[in-house]
Scaffold this active site. Structure first.
Site, PDB file in Angstrom:
ATOM      1  N   GLU A 146       0.842  -1.194   0.000  1.00 19.65           N
ATOM      2  CA  GLU A 146       0.000   0.000   0.000  1.00 19.65           C
ATOM      3  C   GLU A 146       0.877   1.244   0.000  1.00 19.65           C
ATOM      4  O   GLU A 146       2.085   1.166   0.269  1.00 19.65           O
ATOM      5  CB  GLU A 146      -0.933  -0.017   1.217  1.00 19.65           C
ATOM      6  CG  GLU A 146      -1.949  -1.151   1.154  1.00 19.65           C
ATOM      7  CD  GLU A 146      -3.018  -1.080   2.223  1.00 19.65           C
ATOM      8  OE1 GLU A 146      -2.830  -0.354   3.211  1.00 19.65           O
ATOM      9  OE2 GLU A 146      -4.045  -1.755   2.057  1.00 19.65           O
TER      10      GLU A 146
ATOM     11  N   HIS B 265      -8.933  10.104   3.172  1.00 23.39           N
ATOM     12  CA  HIS B 265      -8.584   9.022   2.253  1.00 23.39           C
ATOM     13  C   HIS B 265      -8.798   9.541   0.844  1.00 23.39           C
ATOM     14  O   HIS B 265      -9.838  10.136   0.552  1.00 23.39           O
ATOM     15  CB  HIS B 265      -9.466   7.800   2.521  1.00 23.39           C
ATOM     16  CG  HIS B 265      -8.963   6.551   1.868  1.00 23.39           C
ATOM     17  ND1 HIS B 265      -8.996   6.371   0.505  1.00 23.39           N
ATOM     18  CD2 HIS B 265      -8.400   5.440   2.387  1.00 23.39           C
ATOM     19  CE1 HIS B 265      -8.479   5.181   0.220  1.00 23.39           C
ATOM     20  NE2 HIS B 265      -8.105   4.600   1.350  1.00 23.39           N
TER      21      HIS B 265
ATOM     22  N   ARG C 235      -0.959   9.368   1.582  1.00 22.16           N
ATOM     23  CA  ARG C 235      -2.365   9.724   1.370  1.00 22.16           C
ATOM     24  C   ARG C 235      -2.618  11.224   1.267  1.00 22.16           C
ATOM     25  O   ARG C 235      -3.438  11.657   0.463  1.00 22.16           O
ATOM     26  CB  ARG C 235      -3.197   9.185   2.533  1.00 22.16           C
ATOM     27  CG  ARG C 235      -3.381   7.719   2.423  1.00 22.16           C
ATOM     28  CD  ARG C 235      -4.279   7.197   3.493  1.00 22.16           C
ATOM     29  NE  ARG C 235      -4.491   5.788   3.210  1.00 22.16           N
ATOM     30  CZ  ARG C 235      -5.069   4.948   4.031  1.00 22.16           C
ATOM     31  NH1 ARG C 235      -5.508   5.365   5.191  1.00 22.16           N
ATOM     32  NH2 ARG C 235      -5.226   3.694   3.702  1.00 22.16           N
TER      33      ARG C 235
ATOM     34  N   HIS D  81     -11.331  10.257   6.914  1.00 22.29           N
ATOM     35  CA  HIS D  81     -11.110   8.827   7.081  1.00 22.29           C
ATOM     36  C   HIS D  81     -10.562   8.439   8.444  1.00 22.29           C
ATOM     37  O   HIS D  81     -10.962   7.432   9.014  1.00 22.29           O
ATOM     38  CB  HIS D  81     -10.142   8.373   5.990  1.00 22.29           C
ATOM     39  CG  HIS D  81      -9.896   6.907   5.960  1.00 22.29           C
ATOM     40  ND1 HIS D  81     -10.920   5.989   5.879  1.00 22.29           N
ATOM     41  CD2 HIS D  81      -8.750   6.187   5.997  1.00 22.29           C
ATOM     42  CE1 HIS D  81     -10.409   4.763   5.859  1.00 22.29           C
ATOM     43  NE2 HIS D  81      -9.101   4.857   5.946  1.00 22.29           N
TER      44      HIS D  81
ATOM     45  N   ARG E  39      -1.123   9.096   9.070  1.00 23.69           N
ATOM     46  CA  ARG E  39      -1.045   7.649   9.319  1.00 23.69           C
ATOM     47  C   ARG E  39      -0.575   6.897   8.074  1.00 23.69           C
ATOM     48  O   ARG E  39      -1.075   7.130   6.972  1.00 23.69           O
ATOM     49  CB  ARG E  39      -2.428   7.147   9.722  1.00 23.69           C
ATOM     50  CG  ARG E  39      -2.519   5.659   9.913  1.00 23.69           C
ATOM     51  CD  ARG E  39      -3.931   5.278  10.273  1.00 23.69           C
ATOM     52  NE  ARG E  39      -4.829   5.464   9.155  1.00 23.69           N
ATOM     53  CZ  ARG E  39      -5.473   4.473   8.537  1.00 23.69           C
ATOM     54  NH1 ARG E  39      -5.312   3.237   8.931  1.00 23.69           N
ATOM     55  NH2 ARG E  39      -6.289   4.719   7.539  1.00 23.69           N
TER      56      ARG E  39
HETATM   57  C1  LIG Z   1     -13.963   2.220   5.515  1.00 26.75           C
HETATM   58  C2  LIG Z   1     -12.718   2.105   6.349  1.00 26.75           C
HETATM   59  C3  LIG Z   1     -11.668   1.315   5.901  1.00 26.75           C
HETATM   60  C4  LIG Z   1     -10.508   1.185   6.678  1.00 26.75           C
HETATM   61  N1  LIG Z   1      -9.508   0.357   6.257  1.00 26.75           N
HETATM   62  C5  LIG Z   1      -8.438   0.151   7.070  1.00 26.75           C
HETATM   63  C6  LIG Z   1      -7.444  -0.805   6.737  1.00 26.75           C
HETATM   64  O1  LIG Z   1      -7.539  -1.484   5.730  1.00 26.75           O
HETATM   65  N2  LIG Z   1      -6.398  -0.954   7.583  1.00 26.75           N
HETATM   66  C7  LIG Z   1      -6.261  -0.227   8.730  1.00 26.75           C
HETATM   67  O2  LIG Z   1      -5.292  -0.408   9.465  1.00 26.75           O
HETATM   68  N3  LIG Z   1      -7.199   0.675   9.070  1.00 26.75           N
HETATM   69  C8  LIG Z   1      -8.279   0.869   8.288  1.00 26.75           C
HETATM   70  N4  LIG Z   1      -9.234   1.771   8.654  1.00 26.75           N
HETATM   71  C9  LIG Z   1      -9.123   2.426   9.962  1.00 26.75           C
HETATM   72  C10 LIG Z   1      -9.485   1.405  11.030  1.00 26.75           C
HETATM   73  O3  LIG Z   1     -10.526   0.592  10.556  1.00 26.75           O
HETATM   74  C11 LIG Z   1      -9.937   2.074  12.311  1.00 26.75           C
HETATM   75  O4  LIG Z   1      -9.023   3.056  12.696  1.00 26.75           O
HETATM   76  C12 LIG Z   1     -10.022   1.055  13.430  1.00 26.75           C
HETATM   77  O5  LIG Z   1     -10.795  -0.034  13.017  1.00 26.75           O
HETATM   78  C13 LIG Z   1     -10.611   1.688  14.666  1.00 26.75           C
HETATM   79  O6  LIG Z   1     -10.905   0.668  15.570  1.00 26.75           O
HETATM   80  P1  LIG Z   1     -11.470   1.041  16.990  1.00 26.75           P
HETATM   81  O7  LIG Z   1     -11.669  -0.238  17.695  1.00 26.75           O
HETATM   82  O8  LIG Z   1     -10.617   2.059  17.603  1.00 26.75           O
HETATM   83  O9  LIG Z   1     -12.869   1.760  16.676  1.00 26.75           O
HETATM   84  P2  LIG Z   1     -14.150   1.223  15.908  1.00 26.75           P
HETATM   85  O10 LIG Z   1     -13.888  -0.016  15.187  1.00 26.75           O
HETATM   86  O11 LIG Z   1     -14.711   2.351  15.132  1.00 26.75           O
HETATM   87  O12 LIG Z   1     -15.140   0.876  17.093  1.00 26.75           O
HETATM   88  C14 LIG Z   1     -15.661   1.891  17.905  1.00 26.75           C
HETATM   89  C15 LIG Z   1     -16.632   1.266  18.880  1.00 26.75           C
HETATM   90  O13 LIG Z   1     -16.941   2.222  19.886  1.00 26.75           O
HETATM   91  C16 LIG Z   1     -18.340   2.260  20.065  1.00 26.75           C
HETATM   92  N5  LIG Z   1     -18.705   3.566  20.617  1.00 26.75           N
HETATM   93  C17 LIG Z   1     -18.494   4.804  20.125  1.00 26.75           C
HETATM   94  N6  LIG Z   1     -18.984   5.731  20.957  1.00 26.75           N
HETATM   95  C18 LIG Z   1     -19.522   5.063  22.001  1.00 26.75           C
HETATM   96  C19 LIG Z   1     -20.206   5.458  23.172  1.00 26.75           C
HETATM   97  N7  LIG Z   1     -20.444   6.740  23.465  1.00 26.75           N
HETATM   98  N8  LIG Z   1     -20.644   4.496  24.017  1.00 26.75           N
HETATM   99  C20 LIG Z   1     -20.451   3.184  23.741  1.00 26.75           C
HETATM  100  N9  LIG Z   1     -19.807   2.757  22.646  1.00 26.75           N
HETATM  101  C21 LIG Z   1     -19.349   3.687  21.791  1.00 26.75           C
HETATM  102  C22 LIG Z   1     -18.904   1.961  18.709  1.00 26.75           C
HETATM  103  O14 LIG Z   1     -20.247   1.553  18.816  1.00 26.75           O
HETATM  104  C23 LIG Z   1     -17.957   0.859  18.267  1.00 26.75           C
HETATM  105  O15 LIG Z   1     -18.357  -0.360  18.833  1.00 26.75           O
HETATM  106  C24 LIG Z   1     -10.396   1.902   7.893  1.00 26.75           C
HETATM  107  C25 LIG Z   1     -11.444   2.703   8.325  1.00 26.75           C
HETATM  108  C26 LIG Z   1     -12.606   2.800   7.579  1.00 26.75           C
HETATM  109  C27 LIG Z   1     -13.725   3.664   8.081  1.00 26.75           C
END
Ligand SMILES: Cc1cc2nc3c(=O)[nH]c(=O)nc-3n(C[C@H](O)[C@H](O)[C@H](O)COP(=O)(O)OP(=O)(O)OC[C@H]3O[C@@H](n4cnc5c(N)ncnc54)[C@H](O)[C@@H]3O)c2cc1C
Length: 629
Positions: free
Chosen positions: A145, A263, A309, A370, A405
């Site tokens: 990538e 993105h 990016r 993103h 990032r």
């Molecule tokens: C479309 C897309 C594609 C991506 N592709 C990649 C990739 O290929 N590789 C990579 O490394 N990164 C990628 N990213 C970035 C990566 O996916 C995210 O940074 C990462 O998954 C974040 O994980 P997280 O567990 O921190 O948050 P999330 O997976 O967003 O989870 C957040 C959680 O917190 C909960 N939450 C939020 N607020 C509250 C609240 N007030 N009370 C209770 N629960 C709450 C939500 O309900 C959810 O369960 C991508 C992002 C997107 C949007």
């Protein structure tokens, strides 16, 4: 303070109290990795604001970066990450997190994640992949990538996040010590009154429409990013920065909020938030001007479509500004059709349903908000400034991503820091238990400080918060009392995209601050009016929630814009048209916790900045807090 008012009522009316050893706010990859790696002797409750699949982790496509190839090395991965981070990575945390990459991916293999494997050529067609139980990182197919010097991204087809999350959710739901609660929204963190210690959260249970108080020995914030503050965003609607605001209000510092990664290639079809993975460009996808057919990235950067990016996103935005179409073309039709169908089944299928056959036709793409590179300041073990409060994933700022990032480093960070928390947290609980049994209450807070070392930052600059008086004295403010919550929310998103987007300047940021202040005033008016009606009707907190949520988003938008406003340079994902160059010393922007009053500071800036800055300077410190609340 409206928000405090709502919180007080929530507190007083709390319907039920729950007890758990560890409360995890967020059921994305960071939350689930932490939960599954913690000792099974601990009772764990995981909250998710909506359905479990509504999180960025589920939507991740490209994959997870780690140095797995025999020709790769951790030091090369670190070097690429530091280059993308443009001088703002916290180098110790970066090295620590990336060094744990191979173990993190191996752990995911052990959880049953069906990563795409290198076909084993010597085997019969039907046995060319290993059973999942035997999967090793050396078996994994790797993609390349943007910004990575080699193939380094492990993936599960082009739906890596979905496959990872499905595997982990099965594990979490079958673990006897883990309770997963979807549709439970955390509203604020519980701070133990005597010390700066987090002991749970106030929560709204959307299923039963009631307030709950969760008491716990430790809390892990894993609530994801804040992309949905913007109009075009790839993240789902739960990602509005709740965790960042809860942590700030509870006593945590925030860092580098201005570094929003856009993105380059969101699908530009109506309101779609579908992302066209970086991996398509990694495999040879090319960007063209739809009108002239010119491959414009060749003129922008020697790495062409594989430049970092921010560079690609700005180049596309520039093209769109000129072409007036709202998109450019990403073309992969020169790649073998069979390869595209096999490696990108989700993208192929989704676009075919929209009438675009990627094996023959170009894809209309435009940049989309993103990823938030900034967040709650933590160390590589997830410790925040507040004892007992950990943070991991996109809500956190470890400094791994610096100013920009590197693709696919975020899933890795979720797993590594989540697992680090799972190692540190039992140590903290054991030390606390020992203290509580041996020390009188009066000595407790001092001793807790000895077992909890807050994160340190290298070079930083404090962000000054705005004064309400400055805004209210502006005679141009026009408040539309008829506007509603939905309308303000939509306008806030549009404003963030237009004024705090891929490029920004002082004028746009000032306009945005004034507009948001106006909405805050409008909201306060609507809010008190509405609350009065609700009280008469004996309404539940559900009616108050939209006000509470919007008030919080407006506050967060101000923090982001102030951070961008006070960074007088362009670096990584932050591009100021009025300050297009780098300053000599890279500094992390830091916002002091809300609980502490902001101090007056002297920021390094030139004369024109000082002039603008004086217009926004603090009238007095109390006023600064009033302005932001
Ligand atoms: C479309 C897309 C594609 C991506 N592709 C990649 C990739 O290929 N590789 C990579 O490394 N990164 C990628 N990213 C970035 C990566 O996916 C995210 O940074 C990462 O998954 C974040 O994980 P997280 O567990 O921190 O948050 P999330 O997976 O967003 O989870 C957040 C959680 O917190 C909960 N939450 C939020 N607020 C509250 C609240 N007030 N009370 C209770 N629960 C709450 C939500 O309900 C959810 O369960 C991508 C992002 C997107 C949007």
């Amino acid at each position: 303070m409206k928000e405090a008012h709502i919180m007080d009522r929530t507190n007083n009316n709390a319907d039920a109290a729950k007890q758990t050893d560890v409360l995890i706010i967020g059921a994305g990859l960071a939350g689930l990795s932490t939960a599954l790696a913690l000792p099974t002797s601990l009772s764990i409750t995981i909250l998710s604001k909506a359905a479990l699949e509504v999180c960025s982790s589920h939507y991740a496509q490209g994959g997870i970066a780690a140095s797995l190839d025999k020709n790769d090395s951790v030091s090369d991965h670190i070097a690429d990450t530091l280059i993308a981070g443009a001088g703002l990575c916290e180098t110790d945390n970066t090295a620590s997190i990336l060094s744990a990459g191979q173990q993190a991916v191996q752990w995911l293999c052990e959880q049953g994640v069906p990563f795409t494997q290198i076909p084993q050529e010597h085997k019969q067609q039907e046995h060319r992949t290993k059973p999942l139980t035997e999967l090793q990182t050396a078996d994994l197919h790797l993609t390349k990538e943007g910004g990575h010097g080699c193939r380094r991204v492990a993936h599960a087809d082009d739906a890596t996040g979905r496959h990872i999350m499905e595997a982990l959710i099965i594990k979490a739901q079958s673990a006897a010590n883990i309770t997963v609660l979807p549709y439970h929204e955390a509203l604020s963190l519980l701070n133990e009154s005597k010390g700066n210690q987090c002991q749970g959260a106030l929560v709204f249970d959307h299923f039963n429409q009631r307030k709950l108080t969760f008491h716990s020995h430790a809390v892990v914030l894993a609530s994801g990013g804040l992309g949905q503050l913007f109009k075009r965003a790839s993240a789902p609607n739960v990602c509005v920065g709740d965790g960042v605001m809860m942590a700030w209000q509870a006593g945590c510092r925030l860092a580098n909020l201005e570094f929003i990664q856009f993105h380059p290639t969101g699908l530009a079809c109506g309101d779609s938030s579908f992302l066209i993975s970086e991996a398509l460009r990694g495999e040879g996808g090319r960007l063209y001007c739809p009108q002239t057919g010119k491959r414009f990235m060749l003129d922008v950067d020697t790495r062409a479509e594989l430049a970092p990016r921010d560079i690609v996103a700005r180049a596309i935005a520039e093209q769109i500004n000129h072409n007036g179409l709202g998109y450019v073309h990403l073309d992969v039709s020169h790649l073998p059709a069979e390869f595209l169908r096999e490696h990108f089944p989700q993208i192929y299928k989704t676009l075919l349903e929209l009438g675009i056959d990627i094996t023959k036709q170009p894809i209309p793409v435009a940049p989309t908000a993103h990823y938030s590179c900034g967040g709650v300041v933590t160390d590589a073990n997830g410790l925040t400034d507040v004892q007992g409060l950990y943070a991991a994933g996109e809500v956190a700022y470890t400094g791994l991503h610096g100013a920009n990032r590197l693709a696919s480093n975020s899933l890795l960070e979720c797993v590594v820091v989540g697992r680090n928390i799972a190692t540190d947290l039992p140590r903290y609980l054991a030390a606390m238990e020992k203290l509580e049994t041996t020390l009188p209450n009066s000595h407790l807070s001092q001793s807790i400080r000895d077992i909890w070392t807050p994160p340190t930052l290298r070079d930083s600059q404090l962000i000054t918060l705005p004064s309400s008086i400055e805004y209210e004295s502006d005679t141009n403010i026009h408040v539309n009392m008829n506007a509603d919550i939905t309308e303000i929310t939509a306008k806030l998103k549009a404003l963030m995209t237009s004024h705090m987007g891929i490029t920004r300047n002082a004028e746009q940021l000032e306009q945005a601050l004034l507009q948001i202040r106006q909405w805050q005033q409008q909201l306060n008016y609507c809010n008190s009016n509405k609350l009065a009606i609700d009280k008469k009707d004996n309404a539940t907190t559900l009616n108050e929630l939209p006000y509470f949520q919007l008030a919080r988003q407006l506050q967060l938008a101000i923090l982001i814009i102030q951070s961008a406003y006070q960074r007088y340079e362009s670096r990584g994902g932050h591009y100021r048209k009025d300050y297009p160059n780098l300053t000599t010393t890279p500094r992390t922007s830091v916002i002091e916790p809300l609980l502490e009053k902001p101090k007056k500071q002297n920021l390094c800036c030139d004369k024109s900045v000082k002039k603008i800055q004086s217009q926004f300077s603090l009238a007095n410190q109390d006023d600064a807090l009033a302005g932001i609340c």
